[in-house]
Design an enzyme around this catalytic site. Structure first.
Site, PDB file in Angstrom:
ATOM      1  N   ALA A 166       0.855  -1.188   0.000  1.00 24.36           N
ATOM      2  CA  ALA A 166       0.000   0.000   0.000  1.00 24.36           C
ATOM      3  C   ALA A 166       0.892   1.239   0.000  1.00 24.36           C
ATOM      4  O   ALA A 166       1.141   1.851   1.040  1.00 24.36           O
ATOM      5  CB  ALA A 166      -0.924   0.004   1.215  1.00 24.36           C
ATOM      6  N   GLY A 167       1.428   1.571  -1.163  1.00 27.31           N
ATOM      7  CA  GLY A 167       2.237   2.775  -1.322  1.00 27.31           C
ATOM      8  C   GLY A 167       1.389   3.819  -2.012  1.00 27.31           C
ATOM      9  O   GLY A 167       0.696   4.612  -1.360  1.00 27.31           O
ATOM     10  N   SER A 168       1.354   3.754  -3.355  1.00 27.05           N
ATOM     11  CA  SER A 168       0.479   4.676  -4.103  1.00 27.05           C
ATOM     12  C   SER A 168      -0.982   4.416  -3.768  1.00 27.05           C
ATOM     13  O   SER A 168      -1.784   5.337  -3.653  1.00 27.05           O
ATOM     14  CB  SER A 168       0.701   4.491  -5.608  1.00 27.05           C
ATOM     15  OG  SER A 168       1.979   4.969  -5.962  1.00 27.05           O
ATOM     16  N   ARG A 197      34.874  28.988 -14.154  1.00 20.43           N
ATOM     17  CA  ARG A 197      35.535  27.951 -14.940  1.00 20.43           C
ATOM     18  C   ARG A 197      35.826  28.447 -16.366  1.00 20.43           C
ATOM     19  O   ARG A 197      34.914  28.916 -17.056  1.00 20.43           O
ATOM     20  CB  ARG A 197      34.616  26.722 -14.989  1.00 20.43           C
ATOM     21  CG  ARG A 197      35.046  25.641 -15.916  1.00 20.43           C
ATOM     22  CD  ARG A 197      36.034  24.734 -15.252  1.00 20.43           C
ATOM     23  NE  ARG A 197      36.309  23.574 -16.078  1.00 20.43           N
ATOM     24  CZ  ARG A 197      37.426  22.866 -15.972  1.00 20.43           C
ATOM     25  NH1 ARG A 197      38.341  23.210 -15.105  1.00 20.43           N
ATOM     26  NH2 ARG A 197      37.615  21.821 -16.740  1.00 20.43           N
ATOM     27  N   GLN A 245      25.912  18.576 -15.167  1.00 20.82           N
ATOM     28  CA  GLN A 245      26.523  18.660 -16.499  1.00 20.82           C
ATOM     29  C   GLN A 245      27.433  19.892 -16.604  1.00 20.82           C
ATOM     30  O   GLN A 245      28.517  19.826 -17.169  1.00 20.82           O
ATOM     31  CB  GLN A 245      25.399  18.713 -17.555  1.00 20.82           C
ATOM     32  CG  GLN A 245      25.845  18.402 -18.962  1.00 20.82           C
ATOM     33  CD  GLN A 245      26.199  16.914 -19.138  1.00 20.82           C
ATOM     34  OE1 GLN A 245      25.880  16.093 -18.294  1.00 20.82           O
ATOM     35  NE2 GLN A 245      26.885  16.600 -20.218  1.00 20.82           N
ATOM     36  N   GLY A 265      30.546  19.242 -14.959  1.00 16.07           N
ATOM     37  CA  GLY A 265      31.365  18.216 -15.623  1.00 16.07           C
ATOM     38  C   GLY A 265      31.784  17.144 -14.636  1.00 16.07           C
ATOM     39  O   GLY A 265      31.012  16.795 -13.731  1.00 16.07           O
ATOM     40  N   GLU A 277       5.235  11.012  -0.628  1.00 15.20           N
ATOM     41  CA  GLU A 277       3.987  11.798  -0.513  1.00 15.20           C
ATOM     42  C   GLU A 277       3.211  11.825  -1.830  1.00 15.20           C
ATOM     43  O   GLU A 277       2.600  12.832  -2.197  1.00 15.20           O
ATOM     44  CB  GLU A 277       4.262  13.203   0.021  1.00 15.20           C
ATOM     45  CG  GLU A 277       4.611  13.146   1.498  1.00 15.20           C
ATOM     46  CD  GLU A 277       4.783  14.491   2.145  1.00 15.20           C
ATOM     47  OE1 GLU A 277       4.002  15.397   1.816  1.00 15.20           O
ATOM     48  OE2 GLU A 277       5.696  14.614   2.975  1.00 15.20           O
ATOM     49  N   GLU A 307       3.094   9.979 -10.758  1.00 14.78           N
ATOM     50  CA  GLU A 307       1.960   9.334 -11.422  1.00 14.78           C
ATOM     51  C   GLU A 307       0.682   9.464 -10.588  1.00 14.78           C
ATOM     52  O   GLU A 307      -0.419   9.549 -11.139  1.00 14.78           O
ATOM     53  CB  GLU A 307       2.279   7.848 -11.679  1.00 14.78           C
ATOM     54  CG  GLU A 307       3.385   7.618 -12.703  1.00 14.78           C
ATOM     55  CD  GLU A 307       4.812   7.940 -12.195  1.00 14.78           C
ATOM     56  OE1 GLU A 307       4.988   8.200 -10.991  1.00 14.78           O
ATOM     57  OE2 GLU A 307       5.728   7.932 -13.031  1.00 14.78           O
TER      58      GLU A 307
HETATM   59  N1  COS Z   1      -9.120  15.629   1.218  1.00 16.95           N
HETATM   60  C1  COS Z   1     -10.147  15.112   1.910  1.00 16.95           C
HETATM   61  N2  COS Z   1     -10.735  13.923   1.584  1.00 16.95           N
HETATM   62  C2  COS Z   1     -10.234  13.268   0.514  1.00 16.95           C
HETATM   63  C3  COS Z   1      -9.166  13.762  -0.243  1.00 16.95           C
HETATM   64  C4  COS Z   1      -8.605  14.999   0.136  1.00 16.95           C
HETATM   65  N3  COS Z   1      -7.588  15.530  -0.533  1.00 16.95           N
HETATM   66  N4  COS Z   1      -8.877  12.889  -1.231  1.00 16.95           N
HETATM   67  C5  COS Z   1      -9.753  11.883  -1.115  1.00 16.95           C
HETATM   68  N5  COS Z   1     -10.575  12.112  -0.058  1.00 16.95           N
HETATM   69  C6  COS Z   1     -11.680  11.284   0.387  1.00 16.95           C
HETATM   70  C7  COS Z   1     -12.644  11.083  -0.754  1.00 16.95           C
HETATM   71  O1  COS Z   1     -13.584  12.126  -0.818  1.00 16.95           O
HETATM   72  C8  COS Z   1     -13.278   9.772  -0.396  1.00 16.95           C
HETATM   73  O2  COS Z   1     -14.263   9.988   0.597  1.00 16.95           O
HETATM   74  P1  COS Z   1     -15.668   9.203   0.565  1.00 16.95           P
HETATM   75  O3  COS Z   1     -15.323   7.766   0.817  1.00 16.95           O
HETATM   76  O4  COS Z   1     -16.440   9.827   1.669  1.00 16.95           O
HETATM   77  O5  COS Z   1     -16.240   9.421  -0.789  1.00 16.95           O
HETATM   78  C9  COS Z   1     -12.143   8.995   0.266  1.00 16.95           C
HETATM   79  O6  COS Z   1     -11.203   9.981   0.715  1.00 16.95           O
HETATM   80  C10 COS Z   1     -11.456   8.046  -0.708  1.00 16.95           C
HETATM   81  O7  COS Z   1     -10.973   8.790  -1.792  1.00 16.95           O
HETATM   82  P2  COS Z   1     -10.697   8.145  -3.220  1.00 16.95           P
HETATM   83  O8  COS Z   1     -11.889   7.348  -3.623  1.00 16.95           O
HETATM   84  O9  COS Z   1     -10.215   9.214  -4.115  1.00 16.95           O
HETATM   85  O10 COS Z   1      -9.514   7.117  -2.867  1.00 16.95           O
HETATM   86  P3  COS Z   1      -8.584   6.238  -3.785  1.00 16.95           P
HETATM   87  O11 COS Z   1      -8.320   4.967  -3.091  1.00 16.95           O
HETATM   88  O12 COS Z   1      -9.113   6.192  -5.163  1.00 16.95           O
HETATM   89  O13 COS Z   1      -7.149   7.000  -3.723  1.00 16.95           O
HETATM   90  C11 COS Z   1      -5.374   8.552  -4.191  1.00 16.95           C
HETATM   91  C12 COS Z   1      -6.867   8.177  -4.161  1.00 16.95           C
HETATM   92  C13 COS Z   1      -4.598   7.946  -5.329  1.00 16.95           C
HETATM   93  C14 COS Z   1      -5.453  10.069  -4.347  1.00 16.95           C
HETATM   94  C15 COS Z   1      -4.661   8.201  -2.859  1.00 16.95           C
HETATM   95  O14 COS Z   1      -4.571   6.800  -2.675  1.00 16.95           O
HETATM   96  C16 COS Z   1      -3.272   8.780  -2.752  1.00 16.95           C
HETATM   97  O15 COS Z   1      -3.095   9.986  -2.542  1.00 16.95           O
HETATM   98  N6  COS Z   1      -2.257   7.919  -2.873  1.00 16.95           N
HETATM   99  C17 COS Z   1      -0.874   8.294  -2.643  1.00 16.95           C
HETATM  100  C18 COS Z   1      -0.587   8.078  -1.208  1.00 16.95           C
HETATM  101  C19 COS Z   1       0.656   8.740  -0.780  1.00 16.95           C
HETATM  102  O16 COS Z   1       0.852   9.912  -1.007  1.00 16.95           O
HETATM  103  N7  COS Z   1       1.486   7.950  -0.115  1.00 16.95           N
HETATM  104  C20 COS Z   1       2.674   8.427   0.415  1.00 16.95           C
HETATM  105  C21 COS Z   1       2.636   8.199   1.870  1.00 16.95           C
HETATM  106  S1  COS Z   1       3.115   9.536   2.834  1.00 16.95           S
HETATM  107  S2  COS Z   1       5.033   9.655   2.509  1.00 16.95           S
END
Ligand code: COS
Length: 392
Positions: free
Chosen positions: A134-136, A270, A339, A342, A366, A370
């Site tokens: 569970a990263g992205s 340089r 670059q 050098g 964060e 992508e």
């Molecule tokens: N602020 C408040 N609520 C948010 C939000 C935001 N910016 N983004 C999403 N939500 C809410 C949505 O509204 C949704 O709520 P409901 O269930 O009430 O409808 C819920 O959170 C789920 O959102 P969503 O359906 O968009 O979730 P996904 O699983 O599709 O994920 C992304 C969306 C890709 C945006 C998310 O997984 C993400 O940001 N991934 C990257 C994670 C990351 O940055 N990891 C690094 C860790 S910290 S170093």
């Protein structure tokens, strides 16, 4: 050449912060890579706490400088620290990132117990969201919080956790099961010494930072550890990232500006073929593109911060644009600096060589580029009917 704080995004207190922090950083920070990264990180947190800079991570009611947490200030601080000392930026960022869920939703008791120590620099903080699978896709996290007595038992493994292994306090996201995926996740504020919480692995990276894997083995926490409502954890994490993604962009600007300044100085000194490197149009073209991309990145970054602070809107799209643009361009800017230097640019100890390694992770953590692209596309698609003057 830092961001121009005369821009209308800024107020007088930002200009004062900018001036004072530059003066402090010049006196207290050191760009050289430390031998012992854990000790160096602890020292940075202590210094940032001692001299009050961590107070920007919390509102005045929790000992902060400003009435509420101000994204523009966080960005100016990260841009400045990154310019002078990448590890100081990292130390500041992690204290802020882990404080944010408590600032948004912590109880008065949680704020007293955790925030005060984090802001004074007495406790190192970590934000534990990511897992091996569970990263992205953060909503896929599998760490479980099972109700037990009047609290919970946390079980699972969090990985790529910055400060993992040296943190005194963790904000841990775990599945409580109120709903599927994002709707069944909660946040917990947990003391690093809690029984059942251990560091299972330290992770060595391209540019050394404290990073590790945290194992939770039926780690018992009280009900008073829950931050916000059950099932609200994912939204809390996303709200936190909306504030901190522009600050990652700002750190990239700090690295990029340092690279540009170093490349400019080198190009002026340089001599090649009997002339300064700076006299060659190819060098000028590279420097011009670097400077323009930096200013464009600054505009996007402080636009995102301003949208959050002043317009008071959810700045999800603006934050994602800033992070994507500034980090991707900083990588190119730093590569061009290498670059221009050098062979010296790939020599250990050279400023461009260090920055070349430092910048890479910012395009990933964060939310990888992508993910930002996905967020931006979703946001503009969702708002397509609301745009003024759609005449297609
Ligand atoms: N602020 C408040 N609520 C948010 C939000 C935001 N910016 N983004 C999403 N939500 C809410 C949505 O509204 C949704 O709520 P409901 O269930 O009430 O409808 C819920 O959170 C789920 O959102 P969503 O359906 O968009 O979730 P996904 O699983 O599709 O994920 C992304 C969306 C890709 C945006 C998310 O997984 C993400 O940001 N991934 C990257 C994670 C990351 O940055 N990891 C690094 C860790 S910290 S170093």
């Amino acid at each position: 050449m830092p961001t121009d704080v005369r821009w209308p995004f800024f107020e007088e207190h930002h200009r004062a912060l900018h001036r004072d922090l530059h003066a402090w950083a010049r006196e207290h920070l050191d760009f050289r890579e430390p031998e012992d990264v854990d000790a160096a990180c602890r020292a940075r947190v202590a210094a940032l706490g001692r001299d009050g800079w961590l107070r920007y991570c919390v509102p005045r009611s929790d000992g902060g400088v400003l009435e509420s947490v101000d994204t523009r200030s966080l960005c100016l601080i990260r841009e400045t620290l990154a310019y002078y000392d990448p590890l100081a930026d990292f130390a500041f960022a992690m204290q802020g990132l882990a404080s944010a869920p408590l600032v948004f939703s912590g109880t008065p008791e949680q704020r007293r117990r955790f925030l005060q120590r984090v802001v004074s620099g007495d406790a190192i903080a970590a934000f534990a969201l990511s897992e091996e699978n569970a990263g992205s896709d953060a909503a896929a996290l599998a760490t479980e919080a099972t109700p037990s007595g009047d609290g919970y038992l946390l079980s699972g493994e969090k990985t790529w956790i910055s400060n993992g292994g040296i943190a005194d306090v963790y904000v841990i996201f775990a599945r409580t099961g109120e709903g599927a995926r994002a709707r069944g996740i909660s946040a917990f504020a947990v003391d690093g010494k809690r029984e059942g919480l251990s560091t299972s692995r330290r992770i060595a990276t391209l540019s050394p930072h404290p990073l590790g894997t945290i194992r939770l083995d039926r780690c018992a926490v009280g009900g008073d550890s829950l931050v916000g409502e059950p099932g609200e954890g994912f939204r809390l994490a996303m709200r936190t990232l909306d504030v901190f993604r522009p600050s990652v962009a700002a750190a990239a600007l700090g690295f990029g500006r340092r690279a540009l300044d170093a490349a400019l100085a080198h190009a002026a000194e340089r001599h090649v073929f009997g002339r300064p490197l700076l006299d060659f149009q190819l060098t000028q073209a590279a420097l011009a593109e670097m400077a323009t991309a930096l200013d464009a990145g600054s505009l996007l970054t402080y636009r995102a911060a301003w949208t959050h602070d002043v317009a008071g809107e959810r700045a999800t799209k603006e934050a994602a644009m800033a992070k994507m643009f500034a980090t991707e361009n900083a990588q190119r800017i730093i590569d061009r600096a290498v670059q221009i230097f050098g062979a010296v640019g790939v020599t250990k100890g050279n400023v461009a060589e260090r920055l070349y390694r430092e910048i890479r992770a910012l395009r990933i953590y964060e939310g990888a580029t992508e993910v930002q692209q996905m967020v931006i596309a979703r946001e503009i698609a969702a708002r397509r009917d609301a745009r003024i003057g759609v005449g297609v």
